[in-house]
Design a protein around this motif. Structure first.
Motif, PDB file in Angstrom:
ATOM      1  N   GLU A   1       2.217  17.304  -9.709  1.00 21.44           N
ATOM      2  CA  GLU A   1       0.879  17.506  -9.923  1.00 21.44           C
ATOM      3  C   GLU A   1      -0.077  17.356  -8.491  1.00 21.44           C
ATOM      4  O   GLU A   1       0.416  16.754  -7.523  1.00 21.44           O
ATOM      5  CB  GLU A   1       0.170  16.280 -10.711  1.00 21.44           C
ATOM      6  N   GLN A   2      -1.019  18.482  -8.479  1.00 16.49           N
ATOM      7  CA  GLN A   2      -1.566  18.468  -7.234  1.00 16.49           C
ATOM      8  C   GLN A   2      -2.260  17.369  -7.010  1.00 16.49           C
ATOM      9  O   GLN A   2      -2.931  16.723  -7.959  1.00 16.49           O
ATOM     10  CB  GLN A   2      -2.588  19.623  -7.147  1.00 16.49           C
ATOM     11  N   LEU A   3      -2.493  16.815  -5.858  1.00 14.24           N
ATOM     12  CA  LEU A   3      -3.095  15.614  -5.634  1.00 14.24           C
ATOM     13  C   LEU A   3      -4.583  15.834  -4.819  1.00 14.24           C
ATOM     14  O   LEU A   3      -5.578  15.274  -5.513  1.00 14.24           O
ATOM     15  CB  LEU A   3      -2.238  14.547  -4.671  1.00 14.24           C
ATOM     16  N   TYR A   4      -4.455  16.526  -3.821  1.00 10.02           N
ATOM     17  CA  TYR A   4      -5.956  16.603  -3.072  1.00 10.02           C
ATOM     18  C   TYR A   4      -5.536  17.712  -1.990  1.00 10.02           C
ATOM     19  O   TYR A   4      -4.517  17.807  -1.306  1.00 10.02           O
ATOM     20  CB  TYR A   4      -6.314  15.599  -2.484  1.00 10.02           C
ATOM     21  N   ALA A   5      -6.563  18.459  -1.461  1.00  9.10           N
ATOM     22  CA  ALA A   5      -6.488  19.197  -0.491  1.00  9.10           C
ATOM     23  C   ALA A   5      -7.252  18.640   0.818  1.00  9.10           C
ATOM     24  O   ALA A   5      -8.330  18.128   0.704  1.00  9.10           O
ATOM     25  CB  ALA A   5      -7.096  20.505  -0.665  1.00  9.10           C
ATOM     26  N   PHE A   6      -6.334  18.313   1.878  1.00 15.33           N
ATOM     27  CA  PHE A   6      -6.762  17.399   2.909  1.00 15.33           C
ATOM     28  C   PHE A   6      -7.110  18.616   4.319  1.00 15.33           C
ATOM     29  O   PHE A   6      -5.964  19.302   4.322  1.00 15.33           O
ATOM     30  CB  PHE A   6      -5.862  16.430   3.440  1.00 15.33           C
TER      31      PHE A   6
ATOM     32  N   LEU B   1      -1.058   6.592  -4.274  1.00 16.18           N
ATOM     33  CA  LEU B   1      -0.669   5.395  -4.854  1.00 16.18           C
ATOM     34  C   LEU B   1      -1.696   4.791  -5.998  1.00 16.18           C
ATOM     35  O   LEU B   1      -1.713   4.647  -7.134  1.00 16.18           O
ATOM     36  CB  LEU B   1      -0.472   4.184  -3.866  1.00 16.18           C
ATOM     37  N   TRP B   2      -3.090   5.245  -5.511  1.00 15.95           N
ATOM     38  CA  TRP B   2      -4.121   4.719  -6.162  1.00 15.95           C
ATOM     39  C   TRP B   2      -4.231   5.799  -7.547  1.00 15.95           C
ATOM     40  O   TRP B   2      -4.438   5.266  -8.769  1.00 15.95           O
ATOM     41  CB  TRP B   2      -5.381   5.010  -5.486  1.00 15.95           C
ATOM     42  N   ARG B   3      -3.999   6.934  -7.372  1.00 14.83           N
ATOM     43  CA  ARG B   3      -3.682   8.156  -8.340  1.00 14.83           C
ATOM     44  C   ARG B   3      -2.730   7.666  -9.441  1.00 14.83           C
ATOM     45  O   ARG B   3      -2.865   7.786 -10.507  1.00 14.83           O
ATOM     46  CB  ARG B   3      -3.650   9.278  -7.807  1.00 14.83           C
ATOM     47  N   LEU B   4      -1.564   7.369  -8.846  1.00 16.78           N
ATOM     48  CA  LEU B   4      -0.452   6.885  -9.698  1.00 16.78           C
ATOM     49  C   LEU B   4      -0.858   5.597 -10.715  1.00 16.78           C
ATOM     50  O   LEU B   4      -0.392   5.687 -11.711  1.00 16.78           O
ATOM     51  CB  LEU B   4       0.815   6.582  -8.532  1.00 16.78           C
TER      52      LEU B   4
ATOM     53  N   GLU C   1       5.067  -2.460 -15.477  1.00 14.30           N
ATOM     54  CA  GLU C   1       5.069  -3.595 -14.680  1.00 14.30           C
ATOM     55  C   GLU C   1       4.833  -3.328 -13.145  1.00 14.30           C
ATOM     56  O   GLU C   1       4.164  -4.000 -12.262  1.00 14.30           O
ATOM     57  CB  GLU C   1       5.799  -4.829 -15.045  1.00 14.30           C
ATOM     58  N   ALA C   2       6.001  -2.686 -12.432  1.00 10.17           N
ATOM     59  CA  ALA C   2       6.084  -2.280 -11.292  1.00 10.17           C
ATOM     60  C   ALA C   2       5.182  -1.502 -10.462  1.00 10.17           C
ATOM     61  O   ALA C   2       4.467  -1.904  -9.615  1.00 10.17           O
ATOM     62  CB  ALA C   2       7.420  -1.438 -11.005  1.00 10.17           C
ATOM     63  N   ILE C   3       4.596  -0.631 -11.235  1.00 15.86           N
ATOM     64  CA  ILE C   3       3.249   0.365 -10.666  1.00 15.86           C
ATOM     65  C   ILE C   3       2.026  -0.576 -10.853  1.00 15.86           C
ATOM     66  O   ILE C   3       1.329  -0.460  -9.883  1.00 15.86           O
ATOM     67  CB  ILE C   3       3.140   1.524 -11.482  1.00 15.86           C
ATOM     68  N   GLY C   4       1.964  -1.238 -12.006  1.00 12.20           N
ATOM     69  CA  GLY C   4       0.848  -2.134 -11.897  1.00 12.20           C
ATOM     70  C   GLY C   4       0.576  -3.451 -11.440  1.00 12.20           C
ATOM     71  O   GLY C   4      -0.453  -4.024 -10.908  1.00 12.20           O
ATOM     72  N   GLY C   5       1.892  -3.912 -10.971  1.00  6.50           N
ATOM     73  CA  GLY C   5       1.898  -5.013 -10.221  1.00  6.50           C
ATOM     74  C   GLY C   5       1.817  -6.263 -10.859  1.00  6.50           C
ATOM     75  O   GLY C   5       1.503  -7.428 -10.409  1.00  6.50           O
ATOM     76  N   ARG C   6       1.761  -6.119 -12.396  1.00  4.84           N
ATOM     77  CA  ARG C   6       1.705  -7.631 -12.927  1.00  4.84           C
ATOM     78  C   ARG C   6       2.770  -7.568 -14.295  1.00  4.84           C
ATOM     79  O   ARG C   6       2.956  -6.395 -14.858  1.00  4.84           O
ATOM     80  CB  ARG C   6       0.367  -7.689 -13.483  1.00  4.84           C
ATOM     81  N   ARG C   7       3.025  -8.681 -14.682  1.00 10.25           N
ATOM     82  CA  ARG C   7       3.886  -8.804 -15.916  1.00 10.25           C
ATOM     83  C   ARG C   7       3.023  -8.359 -17.281  1.00 10.25           C
ATOM     84  O   ARG C   7       1.656  -8.438 -17.064  1.00 10.25           O
ATOM     85  CB  ARG C   7       4.269 -10.166 -15.965  1.00 10.25           C
ATOM     86  N   LEU C   8       3.611  -7.614 -18.194  1.00  3.15           N
ATOM     87  CA  LEU C   8       2.985  -7.510 -19.335  1.00  3.15           C
ATOM     88  C   LEU C   8       3.621  -8.223 -20.495  1.00  3.15           C
ATOM     89  O   LEU C   8       4.659  -8.257 -20.509  1.00  3.15           O
ATOM     90  CB  LEU C   8       3.092  -6.094 -19.791  1.00  3.15           C
TER      91      LEU C   8
ATOM     92  N   ARG D   1     -14.638   9.581  -5.378  1.00  6.39           N
ATOM     93  CA  ARG D   1     -14.763  11.156  -4.718  1.00  6.39           C
ATOM     94  C   ARG D   1     -13.793  11.644  -3.940  1.00  6.39           C
ATOM     95  O   ARG D   1     -13.881  12.305  -3.063  1.00  6.39           O
ATOM     96  CB  ARG D   1     -16.198  10.909  -4.234  1.00  6.39           C
ATOM     97  N   GLY D   2     -12.628  10.978  -4.070  1.00  3.47           N
ATOM     98  CA  GLY D   2     -11.426  11.353  -3.419  1.00  3.47           C
ATOM     99  C   GLY D   2     -11.106  10.447  -2.180  1.00  3.47           C
ATOM    100  O   GLY D   2     -11.804   9.351  -2.233  1.00  3.47           O
ATOM    101  N   PRO D   3     -10.271  10.578  -1.531  1.00 10.73           N
ATOM    102  CA  PRO D   3      -9.652   9.600  -0.518  1.00 10.73           C
ATOM    103  C   PRO D   3     -10.392   9.536   0.738  1.00 10.73           C
ATOM    104  O   PRO D   3     -10.124   8.848   1.402  1.00 10.73           O
ATOM    105  CB  PRO D   3      -8.217  10.140  -0.174  1.00 10.73           C
ATOM    106  N   LEU D   4     -11.553  10.385   0.813  1.00 13.22           N
ATOM    107  CA  LEU D   4     -12.211  10.266   2.026  1.00 13.22           C
ATOM    108  C   LEU D   4     -12.833   9.102   2.438  1.00 13.22           C
ATOM    109  O   LEU D   4     -13.521   8.632   1.351  1.00 13.22           O
ATOM    110  CB  LEU D   4     -12.787  11.759   2.419  1.00 13.22           C
ATOM    111  N   PRO D   5     -13.066   8.822   3.530  1.00 10.72           N
ATOM    112  CA  PRO D   5     -13.980   7.495   3.940  1.00 10.72           C
ATOM    113  C   PRO D   5     -15.696   8.092   3.467  1.00 10.72           C
ATOM    114  O   PRO D   5     -15.895   9.209   3.715  1.00 10.72           O
ATOM    115  CB  PRO D   5     -13.943   7.335   5.313  1.00 10.72           C
ATOM    116  N   ARG D   6     -16.107   7.032   2.715  1.00 12.33           N
ATOM    117  CA  ARG D   6     -17.604   7.464   2.199  1.00 12.33           C
ATOM    118  C   ARG D   6     -18.815   6.756   3.193  1.00 12.33           C
ATOM    119  O   ARG D   6     -18.469   5.760   3.745  1.00 12.33           O
ATOM    120  CB  ARG D   6     -17.619   6.887   1.090  1.00 12.33           C
TER     121      ARG D   6
END
Lengths: 232, 232
Positions: free
Chosen positions: A84-89, A146-149, A177-184, B227-232
């Motif tokens: 999936e597309q993430l972002y254009a930098f 990672l935030w998006r995941l 659990e691995a992605i969220g970092g906590r047990r369910l 608003r994306g990964p950019l610093p705000r």
DNA sequence: TCAAAAGTGTTTATGGTACACCCATGC
DNA sequence: GCATGGGTGTACCATAAACACTTTTGA
């Protein structure tokens, strides 16, 4: 695309495509698996010797997603189960030359990720929680991916992209659990997923330890969450 | 950005920036306001004469977001109260030339949108529910932007981007109703928003009809959603 | 005084969480 | 048998929806 004349090629804005590839790795038994991602070591300037995201230049005759798949295969020989597309930098200062990077993010099943990487000391998997210094703005990119995941796993059903065809509920829960970092709670997790209709129970069981666990497969009828505006 | 040699300029991939700009318009009293957006008529091929999103070529010396702001101001003389990257469109066939468009989406307050557009018959506002045929793949882009607008208004607090500094709860609710396309319970709406801490009550009231309504302003301390990964 | 919008209170439904409990298998 | 993970039942709590009700103004 608009009313001003097109720029001359000497403007030299180049378009690259990179991908943040996520997989899981079970290291310590009993512990949660770690989120891992492959990086490639740069063999030329700028940032020679530093680790960077796999990617490459966009070819004039290929679509963006095709370029992501191609460069990903060329550099890591991996085929993702989700892309999936993430972002254009495209900030001016992110590279010595002016480069706009269309960044994708991908999931790779753990068994696929376990196949050896190309016999190349310049490609390696890293724990997402312990990354080396990265070239360009790739640390920012990985952080955003990672935030998006983590976000997307909360409201969509992409977790199965990290699992093989058949899996137990415990294995699926371990992904969350691995992605969220906590047990369910296993009981609540079970109810939530089989209330959502995303899983098809099979007649097979995973044996080997204690009571056998039923194996499930993903129900491809239920639409995967938003992968962008492109026709699917 | 990677290990392959950079492409020669003759590859001729050009980078454009376009923006989908949303505002509201009250036409019929008693009815919900309409979601509207400005389009520009193309004055040259390809797609001469057709309506298209405002945009322009990316300049080699400006950031992507700056290019969005600039082209938006040049073509429509509008200053948005919210601006966020939407998606990068780069399919091979979307334009005769190879163009990768970094598309942004923006919100403009209704009072700002009410100021007359440049004395130019080639810029006009359209109801998002009744668009003319658009150039390129811009219909797909607008559709996706609308989806994102509706989605984001559900979990973030961007609705105030369509309102002036001071507004009543009924006005804020009307924004949600217009975007969501359905009426909301005034009582429950009130509780939800003032439970969220995003509004600061002022001491002023909007009078003119029946019982005066308290005016609120947006609390800028609570962070706007991603608003994306950019610093705000 | 009446209509209409602002604003409050209360009930009900629903979904998540915690946790007690039973089941089936390997050792 | 007993430890362990698979799987079920149930009470509790927070939030959202529905809607009756009171308040305050303009006409």
């Amino acid at each position: 695309m608009t009313r001003t004349p097109p720029p001359e090629p000497r403007d030299e804005i180049r378009v690259a495509v990179s991908t943040v590839i996520f997989s899981l790795r079970h290291d310590d038994a009993g512990e949660l698996p770690a989120v891992v991602l492959p990086l490639v070591r740069r063999t030329r300037d700028p940032h020679e010797g530093q680790w960077a995201l796999p990617g490459g230049w966009l070819d004039a005759s290929e679509n963006l997603e095709a370029a992501a798949s191609r460069t990903l295969a060329e550099t890591t020989a991996l085929a993702p189960s989700y892309l999936e597309q993430l972002y254009a930098f495209g900030d001016v200062g992110r590279s010595p030359a002016r480069v706009v990077s269309i960044v994708y993010w991908a999931l790779v099943r753990e068994d696929v990720a376990a196949t050896p990487l190309p016999a190349d000391e310049n490609v390696a998997w890293f724990d997402a929680a312990a990354l080396p210094p990265l070239a360009f703005d790739h640390e920012l990119i990985v952080e955003y991916a990672l935030w998006r995941l983590r976000n997307k796993v909360g409201y969509s059903r992409i977790a199965h992209g990290l699992l093989p065809e058949l899996f137990t509920l415990a294995e699926l829960r371990e992904v969350y659990e691995a992605i969220g970092g906590r047990r369910l709670d296993p009981a609540n997790f079970r109810r939530q997923v089989d209330g959502s209709g995303t899983l098809i129970p099979s007649d097979d069981f995973r044996t080997g330890s204690h009571r056998p666990a039923r194996l499930y497969r993903y129900n491809h009828d239920v639409e995967l969450a938003d992968r962008g505006p492109l026709p699917r």
